[in-house]
Motif scaffolding. Sequence first.
Motif, PDB file in Angstrom:
ATOM      1  N   UNK A 117       0.836  -1.203   0.000  1.00 39.14           N
ATOM      2  CA  UNK A 117       0.000   0.000   0.000  1.00 39.14           C
ATOM      3  C   UNK A 117       0.875   1.260   0.000  1.00 39.14           C
ATOM      4  N   UNK A 118       1.905   1.246   0.865  1.00 35.65           N
ATOM      5  CA  UNK A 118       2.815   2.403   0.930  1.00 35.65           C
ATOM      6  C   UNK A 118       3.560   2.590  -0.382  1.00 35.65           C
ATOM      7  N   UNK A 119       3.938   1.449  -0.990  1.00 41.74           N
ATOM      8  CA  UNK A 119       4.688   1.545  -2.253  1.00 41.74           C
ATOM      9  C   UNK A 119       3.828   2.181  -3.349  1.00 41.74           C
ATOM     10  N   UNK A 120       2.547   1.759  -3.380  1.00 41.88           N
ATOM     11  CA  UNK A 120       1.651   2.349  -4.399  1.00 41.88           C
ATOM     12  C   UNK A 120       1.521   3.857  -4.177  1.00 41.88           C
ATOM     13  N   UNK A 121       1.507   4.225  -2.895  1.00 38.81           N
ATOM     14  CA  UNK A 121       1.324   5.641  -2.570  1.00 38.81           C
ATOM     15  C   UNK A 121       2.599   6.457  -2.815  1.00 38.81           C
ATOM     16  N   UNK A 122       3.752   5.943  -2.349  1.00 40.11           N
ATOM     17  CA  UNK A 122       4.990   6.748  -2.368  1.00 40.11           C
ATOM     18  C   UNK A 122       5.967   6.382  -3.487  1.00 40.11           C
ATOM     19  N   UNK A 123       5.787   5.199  -4.064  1.00 40.88           N
ATOM     20  CA  UNK A 123       6.730   4.740  -5.103  1.00 40.88           C
ATOM     21  C   UNK A 123       7.970   4.114  -4.494  1.00 40.88           C
ATOM     22  N   UNK A 124       8.719   3.348  -5.288  1.00 41.95           N
ATOM     23  CA  UNK A 124       9.943   2.710  -4.806  1.00 41.95           C
ATOM     24  C   UNK A 124      11.167   3.564  -5.123  1.00 41.95           C
ATOM     25  N   UNK A 125      12.337   3.054  -4.712  1.00 39.26           N
ATOM     26  CA  UNK A 125      13.588   3.798  -4.924  1.00 39.26           C
ATOM     27  C   UNK A 125      14.578   2.958  -5.735  1.00 39.26           C
ATOM     28  N   UNK A 126      14.563   3.084  -7.070  1.00 36.52           N
ATOM     29  CA  UNK A 126      15.429   2.246  -7.907  1.00 36.52           C
ATOM     30  C   UNK A 126      16.922   2.481  -7.655  1.00 36.52           C
ATOM     31  N   UNK A 127      17.282   3.683  -7.158  1.00 36.84           N
ATOM     32  CA  UNK A 127      18.724   3.967  -7.066  1.00 36.84           C
ATOM     33  C   UNK A 127      19.404   3.097  -6.008  1.00 36.84           C
ATOM     34  N   UNK A 128      18.645   2.540  -5.057  1.00 34.25           N
ATOM     35  CA  UNK A 128      19.280   1.656  -4.063  1.00 34.25           C
ATOM     36  C   UNK A 128      18.903   0.189  -4.295  1.00 34.25           C
ATOM     37  N   UNK A 129      18.157  -0.072  -5.365  1.00 32.01           N
ATOM     38  CA  UNK A 129      17.555  -1.400  -5.557  1.00 32.01           C
ATOM     39  C   UNK A 129      18.480  -2.311  -6.368  1.00 32.01           C
ATOM     40  N   UNK A 130      18.854  -3.454  -5.791  1.00 31.33           N
ATOM     41  CA  UNK A 130      19.785  -4.327  -6.518  1.00 31.33           C
ATOM     42  C   UNK A 130      19.112  -4.958  -7.738  1.00 31.33           C
ATOM     43  N   UNK A 131      17.807  -5.186  -7.677  1.00 36.45           N
ATOM     44  CA  UNK A 131      17.106  -5.799  -8.816  1.00 36.45           C
ATOM     45  C   UNK A 131      17.122  -4.829 -10.001  1.00 36.45           C
TER      46      UNK A 131
END
Length: 372
Positions: free
Chosen positions: A293-307
């Motif tokens: 739910x939080x991710x849908x609201x705020x979005x993720x952070x690709x700059x720290x994401x290993x995937x």
Amino acid sequence: MPEDFVVTPWEVVGEVDYDRLIEKFGTSRIDDALLERFRKLAGELHLMLRRRIFYSHRSLNWVLTEYERGNPFVLYTGRGPSGHTHLGHLMPWIFTRWLQEKFNAKLLFQLTDDEKFLFKPELTLEDTRRFAYENALDVIALGFDAKKTEIFLNTEYIKSQYRLALKVAKRTTFSTAKAVFGFKNETNIGLIFFTSMQSAPCFLESERQGKAVPVLIPCAIDQDPHFRITRDAAPHLGYPKPALIHCKFFPSLLGGGKMSASKPESTIYTTDSPSGARRKIMDAFTGGRETARLQRKLGGNPSVCSVYQYLYYIFEDEDEKIKQRHRACTGGELLCGECKQYLAEKVERFLIEHQKRREKARDVLEDYMVRD
Ligand code: TYM
């Protein structure tokens, strides 16, 4: 101010600041003009150039000028065989293969079984020899041209290299080696000499041809200190300085830093089973929020994401698709599970193909190996 990260050929600690590293090491950034020169000569730009993964260099303009003048360069790179190959090692070799094809260049590939024997207390010379031959299979599996590629173990190709290594050793003082590599009184004397072995192939082709043959070394930036020593020695020995093109580190699956052989969960080996690799990816560190739910609201952070980084560095070659993924992640439309699935499928497919080619490489290994 104390440094918050350390990069040497034997150790990478902390969060690497790649801009600061350029200043610290005294290398040059690959700028737009140089990229354009590359594009003209190669006909296209590899994604690792387009995305500034190969981002730093030494004397690259000179090497391209010589090429334009009809004095082609030889490629030189290598591997310290302390274990199986992981995807981080593969990265500069994938790029090297591309360079070989685009510039029709010969490749010298050094397997430093001597170095890893000296460096790792637990490894015997037999262990490092065995890993060297395993690693060679990965190199061959990438599709290097057998007619233009020579792979050698230092202990098996010493006669051709020793005279060159001696010349570098004579010009390199212990205090320089200490300053460059941080050697201590407890360091074994083999390691102190070793850097001159890594220098030797830089001069091999000039020696063979009896003229100044340019050499270009693609590697991650951790190997640069060796070649500072080589470049200092070269003019005194009558050889051209080798040029370098440096990449950043393929990241750890656990987030932060480079992937490390000492933490198997942080790393995908070329010998991992495709399902094992999938499991590692499903457990990877991402830039996601605590809840969907939080991710849908705020979005993720690709700059720290290993995937995301895995896709960016190797596995998503379409620029439009990677941009779209970035947008969808930060916009909260894309959840981590979905992204992990996407990457896992790509990595599984890659491993299945690579492992087939790796097995076939056993039959042609001798076409690549040189000994003396
Ligand atoms: P080694 O075995 O530590 O690494 C082999 C090559 O992989 C690069 N590398 C990485 N690249 C991207 N991401 C990572 N996480 C990563 N980890 C390692 C290294 O920079 C290297 O290019 N002493 C060398 C072997 C060697 C060599 C050379 C390397 C001999 N001659 C000439 C480069 C060029 C070594 O132990 O590499």
